[in-house]
Design a protein around this motif. Structure first.
Motif, mmCIF file in Angstrom:
data_model
loop_
_atom_site.group_PDB
_atom_site.id
_atom_site.type_symbol
_atom_site.label_atom_id
_atom_site.label_comp_id
_atom_site.label_asym_id
_atom_site.label_seq_id
_atom_site.Cartn_x
_atom_site.Cartn_y
_atom_site.Cartn_z
ATOM 1 N N GLN A 1 -17.232 2.851 -6.455
ATOM 2 C CA GLN A 1 -18.182 3.534 -7.361
ATOM 3 C C GLN A 1 -17.661 5.018 -7.770
ATOM 4 O O GLN A 1 -17.105 6.003 -8.722
ATOM 5 N N HIS A 2 -16.681 5.457 -7.004
ATOM 6 C CA HIS A 2 -16.198 6.881 -6.494
ATOM 7 C C HIS A 2 -14.706 6.135 -7.398
ATOM 8 O O HIS A 2 -14.455 7.284 -7.837
ATOM 9 N N LEU A 3 -13.851 5.194 -7.232
ATOM 10 C CA LEU A 3 -12.625 5.334 -7.179
ATOM 11 C C LEU A 3 -12.781 5.164 -8.862
ATOM 12 O O LEU A 3 -12.031 5.491 -10.091
ATOM 13 N N GLN A 4 -14.337 4.674 -9.500
ATOM 14 C CA GLN A 4 -14.610 4.863 -11.073
ATOM 15 C C GLN A 4 -14.477 6.014 -11.494
ATOM 16 O O GLN A 4 -14.248 6.668 -12.561
ATOM 17 N N LEU A 5 -14.979 7.327 -11.029
ATOM 18 C CA LEU A 5 -15.470 8.362 -11.027
ATOM 19 C C LEU A 5 -13.869 8.743 -11.523
ATOM 20 O O LEU A 5 -13.783 9.700 -11.879
ATOM 21 N N LEU A 6 -12.981 8.811 -10.148
ATOM 22 C CA LEU A 6 -12.192 9.628 -10.027
ATOM 23 C C LEU A 6 -11.483 8.462 -11.144
ATOM 24 O O LEU A 6 -10.289 9.428 -12.106
ATOM 25 N N GLU A 7 -11.215 7.061 -12.099
ATOM 26 C CA GLU A 7 -10.420 6.768 -12.984
ATOM 27 C C GLU A 7 -11.204 7.265 -14.250
ATOM 28 O O GLU A 7 -9.603 7.553 -15.345
ATOM 29 N N LYS A 8 -11.685 7.921 -14.500
ATOM 30 C CA LYS A 8 -11.953 8.937 -15.794
ATOM 31 C C LYS A 8 -11.829 10.084 -15.800
ATOM 32 O O LYS A 8 -11.238 10.386 -16.623
ATOM 33 N N GLU A 9 -11.236 10.612 -14.766
ATOM 34 C CA GLU A 9 -10.662 11.683 -14.596
ATOM 35 C C GLU A 9 -9.120 11.499 -14.096
ATOM 36 O O GLU A 9 -8.308 12.382 -14.156
ATOM 37 N N GLY A 10 -8.559 10.516 -14.582
ATOM 38 C CA GLY A 10 -7.196 10.233 -14.366
ATOM 39 C C GLY A 10 -6.111 9.824 -13.542
ATOM 40 O O GLY A 10 -5.264 9.997 -13.332
ATOM 41 N N LEU A 11 -7.481 8.674 -12.368
ATOM 42 C CA LEU A 11 -6.784 7.893 -11.930
ATOM 43 C C LEU A 11 -6.367 6.491 -11.660
ATOM 44 O O LEU A 11 -6.751 6.028 -12.987
ATOM 45 N N SER A 12 -4.901 6.407 -11.347
ATOM 46 C CA SER A 12 -4.146 5.295 -12.318
ATOM 47 C C SER A 12 -3.923 4.402 -11.626
ATOM 48 O O SER A 12 -4.267 3.175 -12.252
ATOM 49 N N ALA A 13 -4.199 4.501 -10.357
ATOM 50 C CA ALA A 13 -4.320 3.391 -8.951
ATOM 51 C C ALA A 13 -4.856 3.623 -7.634
ATOM 52 O O ALA A 13 -4.798 5.000 -7.944
ATOM 53 N N SER A 14 -4.807 2.631 -6.949
ATOM 54 C CA SER A 14 -5.532 2.469 -5.340
ATOM 55 C C SER A 14 -5.535 1.435 -4.107
ATOM 56 O O SER A 14 -4.714 0.666 -5.353
ATOM 57 N N ILE A 15 -4.719 2.278 -3.492
ATOM 58 C CA ILE A 15 -4.476 0.937 -2.747
ATOM 59 C C ILE A 15 -5.438 1.215 -1.570
ATOM 60 O O ILE A 15 -5.773 2.352 -0.785
ATOM 61 N N TYR A 16 -6.218 -0.127 -1.117
ATOM 62 C CA TYR A 16 -7.115 -0.086 -0.177
ATOM 63 C C TYR A 16 -7.028 -0.174 1.292
ATOM 64 O O TYR A 16 -5.672 -1.379 1.109
ATOM 65 N N THR A 17 -7.182 0.024 2.218
ATOM 66 C CA THR A 17 -6.526 -0.305 3.386
ATOM 67 C C THR A 17 -7.737 -0.718 4.355
ATOM 68 O O THR A 17 -8.149 -0.356 4.520
ATOM 69 N N GLN A 18 -7.040 -2.683 4.410
ATOM 70 C CA GLN A 18 -6.022 -3.437 4.105
ATOM 71 C C GLN A 18 -6.716 -4.759 3.651
ATOM 72 O O GLN A 18 -8.431 -5.137 3.846
ATOM 73 N N PRO A 19 -6.001 -5.797 3.007
ATOM 74 C CA PRO A 19 -6.878 -7.514 2.523
ATOM 75 C C PRO A 19 -6.646 -7.844 4.446
ATOM 76 O O PRO A 19 -7.493 -8.379 4.112
ATOM 77 N N PHE A 20 -5.940 -7.577 5.582
ATOM 78 C CA PHE A 20 -6.328 -8.406 6.631
ATOM 79 C C PHE A 20 -5.880 -7.814 7.979
ATOM 80 O O PHE A 20 -5.279 -6.578 7.818
ATOM 81 N N ASP A 21 -6.983 -7.876 8.987
ATOM 82 C CA ASP A 21 -6.841 -7.140 9.803
ATOM 83 C C ASP A 21 -5.126 -7.190 10.325
ATOM 84 O O ASP A 21 -4.780 -8.217 10.374
ATOM 85 N N VAL A 22 -4.649 -6.325 11.366
ATOM 86 C CA VAL A 22 -3.163 -6.893 12.128
ATOM 87 C C VAL A 22 -3.487 -5.788 13.447
ATOM 88 O O VAL A 22 -3.941 -5.076 13.423
ATOM 89 N N GLU A 23 -3.280 -7.652 14.033
ATOM 90 C CA GLU A 23 -2.693 -7.263 15.945
ATOM 91 C C GLU A 23 -4.616 -6.090 16.109
ATOM 92 O O GLU A 23 -5.441 -6.649 15.777
ATOM 93 N N GLY A 24 -4.217 -5.216 16.770
ATOM 94 C CA GLY A 24 -5.511 -4.040 16.606
ATOM 95 C C GLY A 24 -6.517 -3.479 16.108
ATOM 96 O O GLY A 24 -7.454 -2.861 16.199
#
Length: 800
Positions: free
Chosen positions: A544-567
């Motif tokens: 929801q915060h991303l949607q607010l930021l998009e209205k303020e000019g944000l063009s992309a977001s990268i969430y960490t992460q799709p799969f667990d990795v080791e530890g």
């Protein structure tokens, strides 16, 4: 009747051969594994054609069982090999059948025989490697054909002249110092103060042969121009090519051209008109087929008509555009690691699953983080429909002599190798100042080398953790197409600069522990921790915060992460790809605000092959309490005890972790497996813990156990003497305290003292201590540390 008998004989012979080969191979134990691991065998190891952008009909897959040996770095080729390894799975992986570490002081050798292909006069036999990490020398019948340096890019040798009638022999020598060398190594780093993930040494992508005519196609270079409605095409190879473009959906031939391209010194180039082009996008990943003939050579390929740019929207805001329209890049950070194969996916189906699963979550973008995948991964991204931000693999962060040249060579090869994939829209030059240098020059070079894509010159040069800025440099986004910030855990917007899109290159990292699906029993790292039932709400608020930021000019977001990795337990799915922590449908609903395409039937159709179990949302403490009741009633089998340790870690019960961990360790017997050692490492925090004595004993032959013992010694013994950076500890007392712990204790003592004196600039005391440290333990530390410590010694000698 005769045919039937022959057929039966053939089946019996194949079955016998299959059983015989399987008898030479056994996957090594691993704490968790994916559903595809059981499908892997010596006769079907990654059997698909490995280069889908340039397919020939005749080829020979050389994956399968090879002989292997590990020797000292300066040793000659061994006369006797150690055993069998399953290519192309890395030496350290369970699927290799070996699961051993390769040290910087060692070489890894491979050997196998093969039959000489039938070749006509003038034909050539090409030996192709997808990737070998890091440096290798290739011999055929004792003749050195060549060498290759770089662990992420493909290479080939013409082996025709070295062949003989009948059986032939390939030998590959590999040197892989991982983080101790000069080359890019990604997150394969193991040193006392900085452990990322298990290294992947040696052959880790498909090896194959193909016979090609004397006049053949060396490469295709395809660059779409959506605005002009054409495909720019280069055919590398001497002669005039014939080209056919075909639309597999409408089943219509789009273009047929022969000898009409402009001839160049190394081939031909020109444009091919694509009338009323169907544009490629994640919502409609339309691809055209193309066949190119040059003399007797013919290759099949494909391309997509796609444009990526940064332009102003209707409100005058600079945004990322796809096919001339604003398109929010809703992405996730995919590192491409597997519990059973490490750098190598168990099967091609598994490789495609990851992209389908990410699409089923509702993302339209993957940031491929610090790794270059096999060609078929990008093919699946093209077919399934996924934008890709491709990271360059970072240089050695200490930038030792030669590191810059190795990085630039690797970046150039990577961009050339991946140029034709329409899914790749963005090149990412540097990540969080890891080995960063000459950023303006390299960003401009990258943009000039490939004007068809946009460039992220520095992802996370501004890095916030818990709203505190960890890094900042002057003009961090010079020459790039975007400004990029990393913010953990909560999202924030990047700087606004004219002509650049604002992107959030990483955020999130919510750790959620799922028992029975843990790589490490006692570890559950994330930037913040949540229980399974709370993850969906927390993640929704972030979006929801991303949607607010998009209205303020944000063009992309990268969430960490799709799969667990080791530890790291901050994936939306577990490392074994078995449990999705928020149901796919719920994730798509959350993402719909930024990616409305997820609701389209076509989007759902592309995710239909994805399946996973939903996480159990029961309060973990209640499940744990019931398990303790069973323990009190006498249930104490090893599997149950190990699960209790996981549950204790999930609920933060340190006393339970220690108690049940000790009980489980009492069930373990020598010789300890790698999983046993990993378990001890994960729960051992103090020198008085039961596992520490075992780790100390294993340290003589196991570098991982040695490093873990050092870390425990520092945290439990040495750190108390040095509570602050400006402390003046009694080093004689520290030395006395670590004496019972042998070489790991001595090395950690000298390392801690060297670093402390270095930071305090106490050069008189530093020089003799650092000199002693480097003399005794210098061969085992990183090149960057060794150079920094030695430089300080040289500059301050005489002050002691």
């Amino acid at each position: 009747m005769k045919t039937t008998v022959c057929s039966i004989f053939a089946v019996v012979l194949f079955t016998f051969f299959n059983l015989s080969v399987k008898g030479q191979y056994k996957m090594q134990p691993v704490s968790i594994q994916t559903r595809w691991a059981v499908q892997v065998s010596p006769v079907n190891a990654l059997k698909e054609y490995p280069r889908p952008q340039m397919v020939r009909s005749g080829w020979t897959n050389l994956n399968g069982l090879w002989d292997y040996a590990i020797t000292a770095k300066d040793a000659a080729q061994p006369a006797v090999f150690d055993g069998k390894i399953l290519v192309p799975y890395p030496l350290e992986s369970a699927l290799s059948g070996v699961k051993k570490a390769l040290l910087p002081s060692q070489n890894l050798w491979y050997k196998r025989s093969f039959a000489r292909p039938d070749i006509k006069s003038g034909e050539k036999v090409m030996l192709n490697f997808g990737a070998v990490d890091y440096q290798c020398w290739v011999y055929v019948n004792g003749t050195l054909l060549g060498e290759h340096e770089g662990g992420y890019t493909e290479f080939s040798f013409d082996i025709t002249a070295a062949l003989k009638a009948g059986n032939n022999e390939i030998v590959v020598k590999v040197f892989d110092p991982t983080g101790e060398g000069i080359g890019p190594h990604g997150k394969q780093v193991l040193k006392p103060e900085n452990i990322y993930y298990t290294p992947s040494s040696g052959i880790w992508q498909t090896v194959w042969m193909e016979v090609v005519p004397e006049v053949s196609i060396a490469a295709l270079v395809m660059t779409p121009d959506v605005d002009k409605g054409v495909l720019n095409l280069e055919v590398k190879g001497k002669g005039k090519p014939e080209i056919v473009v075909y639309d597999p959906v409408s089943k219509q031939e789009i273009s047929r051209r022969f000898a009409s391209l402009e001839m160049t010194n190394d081939g031909a180039k020109g444009t091919i008109k694509i009338p009323n082009a169907k544009l490629w996008s994640p919502g409609n990943p339309h691809l055209y087929d193309i066949t190119v003939k040059l003399g007797d050579d013919e290759v099949k390929s494909y391309f997509g008509m796609r444009k990526i740019s940064v332009d102003k929207d209707a409100a005058g805001v600079d945004r990322i555009f796809l096919n001339n329209r604003p398109y929010f890049n809703l992405g996730t950070l995919d590192q491409g690691f597997w519990p059973d194969g490490l750098y190598t996916a168990p099967t091609d189906e598994a490789l495609a699953f990851d992209i389908r699963a990410i699409k089923a979550m509702g993302f339209n973008t993957i940031r491929k983080h610090i790794k270059v995948e096999p060609a078929r991964w990008y093919y699946h991204a093209d077919k399934i429909g996924m934008l890709v931000w491709q990271d360059m693999v970072n240089p050695n962060q200490g930038l030792p002599e030669g590191a810059k040249a190795a990085f630039e060579k690797g970046a150039k090869e990577t961009m050339a190798q991946l140029h034709n994939y329409p899914s790749i829209t963005t090149w990412v030059l540097f990540n969080e100042a890891w080995g960063q240098y000459d950023q303006e020059r390299l960003t401009k070079w990258m943009k000039g080398n490939d004007p068809s894509r946009i460039v992220n010159g520095h992802s996370g040069e501004l890095l916030y953790v818990n709203e505190k800025l960890r890094a900042a440099r002057e003009n961090p986004y010079v020459a790039a197409d975007m400004t990029d910030v990393h913010a953990y855990p909560d999202p924030m917007n990047a700087l606004k600069q004219p002509g650049k899109a604002q992107v959030l290159g990483e955020f999130g990292g919510i750790g959620v522990f799922i028992p029975d699906h843990q790589w490490l029993s006692g570890s559950a790292w994330g930037y913040i921790q949540e229980k399974p039932a709370a993850l969906a709400a927390k993640y929704k608020i972030m979006n929801q915060h991303l949607q607010l930021l998009e209205k303020e000019g944000l063009s992309a977001s990268i969430y960490t992460q799709p799969f667990d990795v080791e530890g790291e337990q901050n994936g939306l799915m577990t490392y074994d790809r078995e449990v999705v922590k928020v149901p796919f449908a719920e994730l798509r609903e959350i993402h719909k605000g930024l990616n409305p395409e997820v609701a389209a039937p076509s989007w759902l159709a592309m995710t239909k092959l994805v399946s996973a179990k939903d996480a159990d949302l029961t309060e973990p403490a209640l499940v744990y309490a019931k398990a303790i009741e069973e323990y009190l009633k006498g249930k104490k089998d090893p599997a149950f005890l190990k699960k209790l340790v996981m549950m204790a870690g999930q609920t933060g019960d340190k006393a339970g972790t220690a108690r049940f961990g000790a009980a489980y360790m009492n069930t373990l017997k020598e010789p300890y497996s790698a999983e046993d050692i990993a378990f001890m490492e994960s729960i051992t925090k103090k020198v008085t813990d039961k596992g520490f004595a075992i780790l100390l004993k294993q340290a003589g032959t196991d570098r991982t156990a040695y490093v873990k013992a050092m870390n425990v010694i520092y945290a439990d013994v040495i750190a108390g003497f040095v509570p602050k950076a400006d402390s003046k500890p009694d080093w004689n007392a520290v030395e006395a305290a670590i004496k019972p712990y042998g070489l790991p204790g001595e090395e950690m003592f000298l390392r801690a003292r060297t670093i402390h004196l270095y930071n305090q600039k106490d050069w008189a005391a530093y020089v003799p201590v650092a000199s002693a440290y480097l003399e005794k333990f210098g061969s085992g530390i990183s090149e960057s540390d060794r150079q920094a410590f030695q430089a300080a010694i040289d500059q301050n000698r005489g002050k002691e």
